[in-house]
Design a protein around this motif. Structure first.
Motif, PDB file in Angstrom:
ATOM      1  N   GLU A 160      -6.816  -2.665  -2.461  1.00 45.12           N
ATOM      2  CA  GLU A 160      -7.520  -3.854  -2.906  1.00 45.12           C
ATOM      3  C   GLU A 160      -6.658  -4.747  -3.794  1.00 45.12           C
ATOM      4  O   GLU A 160      -6.890  -5.944  -3.889  1.00 45.12           O
ATOM      5  CB  GLU A 160      -8.820  -3.476  -3.616  1.00 45.12           C
ATOM      6  CG  GLU A 160      -9.829  -2.857  -2.671  1.00 45.12           C
ATOM      7  CD  GLU A 160     -11.130  -2.445  -3.342  1.00 45.12           C
ATOM      8  OE1 GLU A 160     -11.226  -2.496  -4.603  1.00 45.12           O
ATOM      9  OE2 GLU A 160     -12.060  -2.080  -2.605  1.00 45.12           O
ATOM     10  N   SER A 161      -5.629  -4.177  -4.435  1.00 43.49           N
ATOM     11  CA  SER A 161      -4.750  -4.950  -5.318  1.00 43.49           C
ATOM     12  C   SER A 161      -3.767  -5.811  -4.542  1.00 43.49           C
ATOM     13  O   SER A 161      -3.216  -6.764  -5.081  1.00 43.49           O
ATOM     14  CB  SER A 161      -3.961  -4.010  -6.228  1.00 43.49           C
ATOM     15  OG  SER A 161      -3.023  -3.261  -5.463  1.00 43.49           O
ATOM     16  N   GLY A 162      -3.510  -5.457  -3.288  1.00 47.69           N
ATOM     17  CA  GLY A 162      -2.481  -6.151  -2.514  1.00 47.69           C
ATOM     18  C   GLY A 162      -1.079  -5.690  -2.870  1.00 47.69           C
ATOM     19  O   GLY A 162      -0.098  -6.230  -2.370  1.00 47.69           O
ATOM     20  N   LYS A 163      -0.957  -4.671  -3.726  1.00 40.63           N
ATOM     21  CA  LYS A 163       0.350  -4.178  -4.183  1.00 40.63           C
ATOM     22  C   LYS A 163       0.523  -2.695  -3.871  1.00 40.63           C
ATOM     23  O   LYS A 163       0.951  -1.918  -4.712  1.00 40.63           O
ATOM     24  CB  LYS A 163       0.493  -4.374  -5.690  1.00 40.63           C
ATOM     25  CG  LYS A 163       0.426  -5.800  -6.154  1.00 40.63           C
ATOM     26  CD  LYS A 163       0.555  -5.823  -7.666  1.00 40.63           C
ATOM     27  CE  LYS A 163       0.284  -7.195  -8.222  1.00 40.63           C
ATOM     28  NZ  LYS A 163       0.324  -7.210  -9.677  1.00 40.63           N
ATOM     29  N   GLY A 164       0.177  -2.302  -2.669  1.00 41.19           N
ATOM     30  CA  GLY A 164       0.228  -0.889  -2.334  1.00 41.19           C
ATOM     31  C   GLY A 164       1.403  -0.515  -1.461  1.00 41.19           C
ATOM     32  O   GLY A 164       1.975  -1.350  -0.762  1.00 41.19           O
ATOM     33  N   GLU A 165       1.742   0.749  -1.518  1.00 40.34           N
ATOM     34  CA  GLU A 165       2.765   1.307  -0.631  1.00 40.34           C
ATOM     35  C   GLU A 165       2.274   2.649  -0.113  1.00 40.34           C
ATOM     36  O   GLU A 165       1.758   3.466  -0.876  1.00 40.34           O
ATOM     37  CB  GLU A 165       4.095   1.522  -1.360  1.00 40.34           C
ATOM     38  CG  GLU A 165       4.840   0.263  -1.660  1.00 40.34           C
ATOM     39  CD  GLU A 165       6.233   0.519  -2.239  1.00 40.34           C
ATOM     40  OE1 GLU A 165       6.636   1.705  -2.408  1.00 40.34           O
ATOM     41  OE2 GLU A 165       6.916  -0.479  -2.523  1.00 40.34           O
ATOM     42  N   VAL A 166       2.468   2.850   1.191  1.00 40.12           N
ATOM     43  CA  VAL A 166       2.230   4.146   1.807  1.00 40.12           C
ATOM     44  C   VAL A 166       3.595   4.745   2.075  1.00 40.12           C
ATOM     45  O   VAL A 166       4.370   4.204   2.872  1.00 40.12           O
ATOM     46  CB  VAL A 166       1.428   4.024   3.122  1.00 40.12           C
ATOM     47  CG1 VAL A 166       1.288   5.389   3.781  1.00 40.12           C
ATOM     48  CG2 VAL A 166       0.065   3.412   2.861  1.00 40.12           C
ATOM     49  N   HIS A 167       3.931   5.825   1.397  1.00 41.05           N
ATOM     50  CA  HIS A 167       5.190   6.526   1.613  1.00 41.05           C
ATOM     51  C   HIS A 167       4.938   7.570   2.693  1.00 41.05           C
ATOM     52  O   HIS A 167       4.256   8.563   2.453  1.00 41.05           O
ATOM     53  CB  HIS A 167       5.696   7.166   0.330  1.00 41.05           C
ATOM     54  CG  HIS A 167       6.099   6.158  -0.708  1.00 41.05           C
ATOM     55  ND1 HIS A 167       6.662   6.520  -1.898  1.00 41.05           N
ATOM     56  CD2 HIS A 167       6.032   4.801  -0.727  1.00 41.05           C
ATOM     57  CE1 HIS A 167       6.919   5.431  -2.616  1.00 41.05           C
ATOM     58  NE2 HIS A 167       6.531   4.378  -1.921  1.00 41.05           N
ATOM     59  N   LEU A 168       5.483   7.304   3.875  1.00 39.45           N
ATOM     60  CA  LEU A 168       5.234   8.130   5.049  1.00 39.45           C
ATOM     61  C   LEU A 168       6.434   9.045   5.296  1.00 39.45           C
ATOM     62  O   LEU A 168       7.521   8.574   5.623  1.00 39.45           O
ATOM     63  CB  LEU A 168       4.976   7.234   6.264  1.00 39.45           C
ATOM     64  CG  LEU A 168       4.427   7.917   7.502  1.00 39.45           C
ATOM     65  CD1 LEU A 168       2.989   8.378   7.262  1.00 39.45           C
ATOM     66  CD2 LEU A 168       4.477   6.961   8.690  1.00 39.45           C
ATOM     67  N   TYR A 169       6.229  10.332   5.137  1.00 38.96           N
ATOM     68  CA  TYR A 169       7.284  11.326   5.361  1.00 38.96           C
ATOM     69  C   TYR A 169       7.217  11.810   6.809  1.00 38.96           C
ATOM     70  O   TYR A 169       6.175  11.694   7.461  1.00 38.96           O
ATOM     71  CB  TYR A 169       7.131  12.484   4.365  1.00 38.96           C
ATOM     72  CG  TYR A 169       7.522  12.091   2.957  1.00 38.96           C
ATOM     73  CD1 TYR A 169       8.791  12.396   2.464  1.00 38.96           C
ATOM     74  CD2 TYR A 169       6.648  11.393   2.135  1.00 38.96           C
ATOM     75  CE1 TYR A 169       9.171  12.027   1.182  1.00 38.96           C
ATOM     76  CE2 TYR A 169       7.010  11.017   0.852  1.00 38.96           C
ATOM     77  CZ  TYR A 169       8.277  11.330   0.379  1.00 38.96           C
ATOM     78  OH  TYR A 169       8.636  10.946  -0.887  1.00 38.96           O
ATOM     79  N   PRO A 170       8.325  12.367   7.337  1.00 42.17           N
ATOM     80  CA  PRO A 170       8.377  12.787   8.748  1.00 42.17           C
ATOM     81  C   PRO A 170       7.201  13.681   9.141  1.00 42.17           C
ATOM     82  O   PRO A 170       6.818  14.591   8.407  1.00 42.17           O
ATOM     83  CB  PRO A 170       9.697  13.555   8.841  1.00 42.17           C
ATOM     84  CG  PRO A 170      10.555  12.957   7.766  1.00 42.17           C
ATOM     85  CD  PRO A 170       9.594  12.630   6.647  1.00 42.17           C
ATOM     86  N   GLY A 171       6.625  13.361  10.308  1.00 36.68           N
ATOM     87  CA  GLY A 171       5.523  14.137  10.857  1.00 36.68           C
ATOM     88  C   GLY A 171       4.148  13.627  10.456  1.00 36.68           C
ATOM     89  O   GLY A 171       3.151  13.976  11.063  1.00 36.68           O
ATOM     90  N   SER A 172       4.079  12.805   9.425  1.00 36.96           N
ATOM     91  CA  SER A 172       2.791  12.262   8.971  1.00 36.96           C
ATOM     92  C   SER A 172       2.477  10.990   9.743  1.00 36.96           C
ATOM     93  O   SER A 172       3.371  10.292  10.214  1.00 36.96           O
ATOM     94  CB  SER A 172       2.839  11.972   7.470  1.00 36.96           C
ATOM     95  OG  SER A 172       2.998  13.181   6.753  1.00 36.96           O
ATOM     96  N   ILE A 178      -2.828  -0.629   7.756  1.00 38.49           N
ATOM     97  CA  ILE A 178      -2.574  -0.579   6.319  1.00 38.49           C
ATOM     98  C   ILE A 178      -2.797  -1.999   5.810  1.00 38.49           C
ATOM     99  O   ILE A 178      -2.095  -2.923   6.209  1.00 38.49           O
ATOM    100  CB  ILE A 178      -1.146  -0.091   6.016  1.00 38.49           C
ATOM    101  CG1 ILE A 178      -0.983   1.346   6.508  1.00 38.49           C
ATOM    102  CG2 ILE A 178      -0.850  -0.207   4.521  1.00 38.49           C
ATOM    103  CD1 ILE A 178       0.430   1.879   6.448  1.00 38.49           C
ATOM    104  N   GLU A 179      -3.805  -2.155   4.956  1.00 37.92           N
ATOM    105  CA  GLU A 179      -4.182  -3.477   4.461  1.00 37.92           C
ATOM    106  C   GLU A 179      -3.878  -3.581   2.970  1.00 37.92           C
ATOM    107  O   GLU A 179      -4.185  -2.668   2.213  1.00 37.92           O
ATOM    108  CB  GLU A 179      -5.670  -3.726   4.710  1.00 37.92           C
ATOM    109  CG  GLU A 179      -6.033  -3.668   6.189  1.00 37.92           C
ATOM    110  CD  GLU A 179      -7.536  -3.669   6.435  1.00 37.92           C
ATOM    111  OE1 GLU A 179      -8.310  -3.742   5.460  1.00 37.92           O
ATOM    112  OE2 GLU A 179      -7.919  -3.588   7.607  1.00 37.92           O
ATOM    113  N   GLY A 180      -3.251  -4.681   2.565  1.00 39.82           N
ATOM    114  CA  GLY A 180      -2.940  -4.906   1.156  1.00 39.82           C
ATOM    115  C   GLY A 180      -1.748  -4.108   0.676  1.00 39.82           C
ATOM    116  O   GLY A 180      -1.522  -3.978  -0.525  1.00 39.82           O
ATOM    117  N   GLY A 181      -0.982  -3.588   1.599  1.00 38.93           N
ATOM    118  CA  GLY A 181       0.185  -2.801   1.230  1.00 38.93           C
ATOM    119  C   GLY A 181       1.155  -2.710   2.388  1.00 38.93           C
ATOM    120  O   GLY A 181       0.931  -3.279   3.451  1.00 38.93           O
ATOM    121  N   LYS A 182       2.221  -1.978   2.168  1.00 39.58           N
ATOM    122  CA  LYS A 182       3.228  -1.841   3.218  1.00 39.58           C
ATOM    123  C   LYS A 182       3.565  -0.368   3.434  1.00 39.58           C
ATOM    124  O   LYS A 182       3.359   0.481   2.569  1.00 39.58           O
ATOM    125  CB  LYS A 182       4.476  -2.633   2.868  1.00 39.58           C
ATOM    126  CG  LYS A 182       5.217  -2.147   1.637  1.00 39.58           C
ATOM    127  CD  LYS A 182       6.432  -3.008   1.351  1.00 39.58           C
ATOM    128  CE  LYS A 182       7.177  -2.483   0.135  1.00 39.58           C
ATOM    129  NZ  LYS A 182       8.378  -3.249  -0.151  1.00 39.58           N
TER     130      LYS A 182
END
Length: 187
Positions: A160-172, A178-182
């Motif tokens: 909701e903040s627009g300042k998000g990150e999804v850290h995606l590790y191998p296999g996940s 993904i909305e509001g983040g990268k």
């Protein structure tokens, strides 16, 4: 005067004797755990606790409310409303849940949408329906969701903040948007 003292003494003694044989009022497990503590393979309809609550193989059918710290291993839980830290291992959460604080889950499943208010969550070898990360007015940095060791998010991850990150590790994997983040791929 002597008779008066004798009567008072007899009343005190009879009260003392009566208290020896009085039935104690049983205290429920829920009441005992309301200030924290540990539970094993027990089943509760609802549970509310302040402090550190440890559940090992426990079942909470409906709502589990914790203000403090929840540590659950091999638990089956309904809905969570947590203010504080959450550490789950091999735990199933079946209903819509809200966590205000830090989340670490390993080998756990969230079958319904999860809402987090916090700056970081680490999910390892887990499965989730969807995640919404609410904006924290007092926090100006990035909010991070780490997905490790084949963690699967079936739906969306929304920041909701627009300042998000999804850290995606191998296999996940994240199957929804993904909305509001990268998305940040990690090794």
């Amino acid at each position: 005067m002597k008779k008066f003292r004798t009567v008072i003494l007899l009343l005190i003694l009879s009260g003392f004797c009566a208290s020896l044989f009085a039935n104690e009022t049983p205290v429920s497990r829920e009441a005992l755990l309301s200030i924290g503590g540990s539970a094993g393979k027990e089943t509760f309809e609802n549970l509310k606790s302040s402090g550190v609550l440890k559940l090992n193989g426990s079942t909470v059918k409906n709502l589990l409310e914790v203000q403090g710290c929840l540590i659950a291993q091999g638990a089956t839980l309904g809905s969570l409303e947590i203010l504080g830290e959450v550490n789950l291992t091999n735990t199933i959460v079946s209903q819509v849940s809200t966590i205000s604080g830090y989340l670490r889950a390993q080998g756990s499943t969230f079958k319904a949408p999860l809402t987090i208010t916090g700056y970081k969550a680490v999910l390892t070898a887990s499965k989730l329906a969807s995640i919404t990360v609410q904006k924290q007015e007092s926090f100006k940095g990035k909010q991070i969701i780490e997905l490790k060791q084949k963690t699967i998010v079936e739906g969306s991850i929304t920041f909701e903040s627009g300042k998000g990150e999804v850290h995606l590790y191998p296999g996940s994997k994240v199957y929804g948007p993904i909305e509001g983040g990268k998305l940040v791929r990690k090794n």
